[in-house]
Design a protein around this motif. Structure first.
Motif, PDB file in Angstrom:
ATOM      1  N   ALA A 215       0.828  -1.206   0.000  1.00 21.85           N
ATOM      2  CA  ALA A 215       0.000   0.000   0.000  1.00 21.85           C
ATOM      3  C   ALA A 215       0.864   1.258   0.000  1.00 21.85           C
ATOM      4  O   ALA A 215       0.571   2.230  -0.722  1.00 21.85           O
ATOM      5  CB  ALA A 215      -0.920  -0.004   1.216  1.00 21.85           C
ATOM      6  N   VAL A 216       1.925   1.264   0.780  1.00 18.36           N
ATOM      7  CA  VAL A 216       2.807   2.429   0.834  1.00 18.36           C
ATOM      8  C   VAL A 216       3.497   2.633  -0.520  1.00 18.36           C
ATOM      9  O   VAL A 216       3.570   3.758  -1.040  1.00 18.36           O
ATOM     10  CB  VAL A 216       3.848   2.275   1.957  1.00 18.36           C
ATOM     11  CG1 VAL A 216       4.879   3.393   1.882  1.00 18.36           C
ATOM     12  CG2 VAL A 216       3.167   2.273   3.315  1.00 18.36           C
ATOM     13  N   VAL A 217       4.012   1.530  -1.106  1.00 19.81           N
ATOM     14  CA  VAL A 217       4.661   1.617  -2.413  1.00 19.81           C
ATOM     15  C   VAL A 217       3.665   2.088  -3.472  1.00 19.81           C
ATOM     16  O   VAL A 217       3.978   2.929  -4.329  1.00 19.81           O
ATOM     17  CB  VAL A 217       5.267   0.261  -2.811  1.00 19.81           C
ATOM     18  CG1 VAL A 217       5.734   0.282  -4.265  1.00 19.81           C
ATOM     19  CG2 VAL A 217       6.432  -0.085  -1.900  1.00 19.81           C
ATOM     20  N   GLY A 218       2.438   1.548  -3.423  1.00 18.10           N
ATOM     21  CA  GLY A 218       1.408   1.943  -4.382  1.00 18.10           C
ATOM     22  C   GLY A 218       1.062   3.414  -4.279  1.00 18.10           C
ATOM     23  O   GLY A 218       0.895   4.096  -5.292  1.00 18.10           O
ATOM     24  N   ALA A 219       0.959   3.926  -3.036  1.00 23.29           N
ATOM     25  CA  ALA A 219       0.637   5.336  -2.846  1.00 23.29           C
ATOM     26  C   ALA A 219       1.724   6.226  -3.430  1.00 23.29           C
ATOM     27  O   ALA A 219       1.442   7.193  -4.146  1.00 23.29           O
ATOM     28  CB  ALA A 219       0.448   5.638  -1.359  1.00 23.29           C
ATOM     29  N   ALA A 220       2.978   5.887  -3.142  1.00 22.43           N
ATOM     30  CA  ALA A 220       4.083   6.707  -3.640  1.00 22.43           C
ATOM     31  C   ALA A 220       4.178   6.634  -5.168  1.00 22.43           C
ATOM     32  O   ALA A 220       4.316   7.657  -5.851  1.00 22.43           O
ATOM     33  CB  ALA A 220       5.393   6.250  -3.004  1.00 22.43           C
TER      34      ALA A 220
ATOM     35  N   ASP B  13      -5.816   6.620  -7.080  1.00 20.91           N
ATOM     36  CA  ASP B  13      -5.163   5.375  -6.681  1.00 20.91           C
ATOM     37  C   ASP B  13      -4.215   5.590  -5.511  1.00 20.91           C
ATOM     38  O   ASP B  13      -4.098   4.748  -4.616  1.00 20.91           O
ATOM     39  CB  ASP B  13      -4.376   4.798  -7.863  1.00 20.91           C
ATOM     40  CG  ASP B  13      -5.270   4.069  -8.849  1.00 20.91           C
ATOM     41  OD1 ASP B  13      -6.422   3.767  -8.490  1.00 20.91           O
ATOM     42  OD2 ASP B  13      -4.821   3.816  -9.970  1.00 20.91           O
ATOM     43  N   ALA B  14      -3.500   6.712  -5.521  1.00 22.84           N
ATOM     44  CA  ALA B  14      -2.593   7.007  -4.414  1.00 22.84           C
ATOM     45  C   ALA B  14      -3.364   7.146  -3.108  1.00 22.84           C
ATOM     46  O   ALA B  14      -2.952   6.626  -2.059  1.00 22.84           O
ATOM     47  CB  ALA B  14      -1.801   8.285  -4.705  1.00 22.84           C
ATOM     48  N   LEU B  15      -4.511   7.833  -3.177  1.00 24.70           N
ATOM     49  CA  LEU B  15      -5.337   7.983  -1.976  1.00 24.70           C
ATOM     50  C   LEU B  15      -5.900   6.649  -1.508  1.00 24.70           C
ATOM     51  O   LEU B  15      -5.952   6.361  -0.313  1.00 24.70           O
ATOM     52  CB  LEU B  15      -6.478   8.968  -2.262  1.00 24.70           C
ATOM     53  CG  LEU B  15      -6.071  10.413  -2.552  1.00 24.70           C
ATOM     54  CD1 LEU B  15      -7.300  11.235  -2.923  1.00 24.70           C
ATOM     55  CD2 LEU B  15      -5.377  11.019  -1.344  1.00 24.70           C
ATOM     56  N   THR B  16      -6.324   5.815  -2.459  1.00 24.20           N
ATOM     57  CA  THR B  16      -6.896   4.529  -2.075  1.00 24.20           C
ATOM     58  C   THR B  16      -5.829   3.582  -1.529  1.00 24.20           C
ATOM     59  O   THR B  16      -6.116   2.734  -0.683  1.00 24.20           O
ATOM     60  CB  THR B  16      -7.608   3.871  -3.272  1.00 24.20           C
ATOM     61  OG1 THR B  16      -6.688   3.754  -4.361  1.00 24.20           O
ATOM     62  CG2 THR B  16      -8.792   4.691  -3.711  1.00 24.20           C
ATOM     63  N   SER B  17      -4.604   3.716  -2.003  1.00 20.73           N
ATOM     64  CA  SER B  17      -3.518   2.913  -1.438  1.00 20.73           C
ATOM     65  C   SER B  17      -3.303   3.266   0.031  1.00 20.73           C
ATOM     66  O   SER B  17      -3.058   2.393   0.868  1.00 20.73           O
ATOM     67  CB  SER B  17      -2.220   3.141  -2.222  1.00 20.73           C
ATOM     68  OG  SER B  17      -2.329   2.631  -3.535  1.00 20.73           O
ATOM     69  N   LEU B  18      -3.409   4.551   0.339  1.00 13.82           N
ATOM     70  CA  LEU B  18      -3.309   4.953   1.740  1.00 13.82           C
ATOM     71  C   LEU B  18      -4.490   4.410   2.552  1.00 13.82           C
ATOM     72  O   LEU B  18      -4.347   4.064   3.729  1.00 13.82           O
ATOM     73  CB  LEU B  18      -3.266   6.480   1.837  1.00 13.82           C
ATOM     74  CG  LEU B  18      -2.000   7.154   1.293  1.00 13.82           C
ATOM     75  CD1 LEU B  18      -2.128   8.665   1.400  1.00 13.82           C
ATOM     76  CD2 LEU B  18      -0.763   6.665   2.022  1.00 13.82           C
ATOM     77  N   ALA B  19      -5.657   4.321   1.894  1.00 13.35           N
ATOM     78  CA  ALA B  19      -6.823   3.782   2.589  1.00 13.35           C
ATOM     79  C   ALA B  19      -6.627   2.311   2.939  1.00 13.35           C
ATOM     80  O   ALA B  19      -7.170   1.811   3.930  1.00 13.35           O
ATOM     81  CB  ALA B  19      -8.069   3.957   1.727  1.00 13.35           C
TER      82      ALA B  19
END
Length: 352
Positions: free
Chosen positions: A176-181, A212-218
């Motif tokens: 999730a962290v990698v996806g957000a970044a 997508d970045a926001l949803t990765s943080l979610a």
């Protein structure tokens, strides 16, 4: 008399007209008060940014194609990592994020094709060229994103009614962290490139990447819920993700549809009329029209001049009006200037 159409390009960066606020291209301007205003500014697509406008159609297409390929590679790497983690963990929230990433991969290729198609010369059948393919791809992007949102809702509701244990929570958190970044980097790159060239479709793709970045943080919240023994948090986050995607989808699709209907942003015609009237020799400006063709603007303007002006002088004046419009109206590809005697200008109708 009517001037010839001038379609040549000029290098360099367009300057801003003196005495104008720089909000012609955005409905509602750039004032974003409070947290909600800033969030809305981040999620709602803007059609173009005047401070970054570039001059030639060829350069604009090259920037769009390069941005699409670079972001395709970045999102592909992110999605591949997430697929592995979804298979190991069973996280619905991470699955939602991964599906959205895959949707972007599926729509980026048609966008590249549309940019290349827009470079083709006009034909006898398509006398205005092929740049509208870009906005048609914008509709395809919206359809794919809508399908991904529906799948997310379906999987989230299934997870709420079916016992499902999440595993490999540390890996899910890392993904999730990698996806957000990764998605935020792609979003910034796409949006910046889209605003430079005036591409609604590319900006929409960038806004979706930001979602997508926001949803990765979610997804991080879903992992925390699983650690706390609250497995329902993960599918609920999936539903929230779907709601955010739909909200962004509505905004970006509205822009694409407006362009397909030959609509322009608030203030565009005001700017065109002002700059046409600013040319020495123009008595008044009658009807003014503009429309988007892909990521480039086309304009059609009636100007009234002295009754005694010769045909040659009228032609030169029309050329001067077009040059002034090119310098001050961002993303303008060409303008057709119609020159009429001042006594006949009263018959011209001003576009509302």
């Amino acid at each position: 008399m009517t001037s010839d159409r001038h379609t040549h390009d000029h290098g360099g960066t367009r300057a801003h007209p003196h005495g104008h606020d720089h909000d012609h291209g955005h409905e509602g301007g750039h004032e974003h008060h409070g947290a909600w205003g800033r969030l809305k500014h981040a999620l709602v697509p803007h059609s173009h940014d005047h401070t970054e406008a570039i001059q030639t159609a060829e350069q604009a297409s090259s920037i769009g194609i390069r941005a699409a390929w670079v972001s395709l590679a970045g999102m592909g790497a992110t999605a591949l990592l997430q697929i592995v983690i979804v298979w190991l963990s069973g996280s619905v929230a991470l699955l939602a994020d991964t599906l959205h990433n895959l949707g972007h991969l599926a729509t980026t290729i048609p966008l590249i094709i549309a940019f290349r198609l827009g470079r083709r010369a006009p034909t006898r059948r398509y006398s205005y060229g092929f740049r509208r393919a870009e906005d048609l791809v914008g509709l395809l992007i919206g359809a794919v994103i809508a399908v991904s949102a529906a799948l997310i809702v379906w999987e989230s509701l299934r997870a709420l009614t079916t016992q499902r244990d999440m595993t490999h929570l540390g890996w899910v958190l890392a993904a999730a962290v990698v996806g957000a970044a990764g998605n935020e980097v792609v979003a910034r790159y796409r949006i910046r490139a889209g605003r430079r060239i005036g591409s609604a479709a590319l900006i929409a793709e960038g806004q979706h990447a930001r979602t997508d970045a926001l949803t990765s943080l979610a997804v991080v919240l879903g992992v925390i819920g699983a650690w706390l023994g609250l497995p329902w948090v993960d599918p609920v986050i999936g539903l929230v993700i779907a709601a955010v995607i739909i909200a962004v989808l509505v905004g970006s699709t509205r822009t694409v549809v407006r362009r397909l209907m030959d609509g322009v942003e608030a203030g565009t015609l005001d700017l065109i009329e002002h700059e046409a009237a600013a040319v020495p020799g123009v008595e008044s400006v009658g009807r003014a029209r503009a429309r988007w063709s892909g990521h480039r603007l086309e304009a059609d303007v009636d100007v009234a001049v002295e009754n005694t002006l010769s045909v040659e002088a009228g032609h030169d004046l029309a050329h001067a009006v077009e040059e002034n419009l090119r310098r001050h109206v961002p993303h303008l590809q060409q303008a057709t200037i119609h020159v009429t005697p001042a006594r006949a200008s009263t018959t011209s109708r001003r576009t509302p």
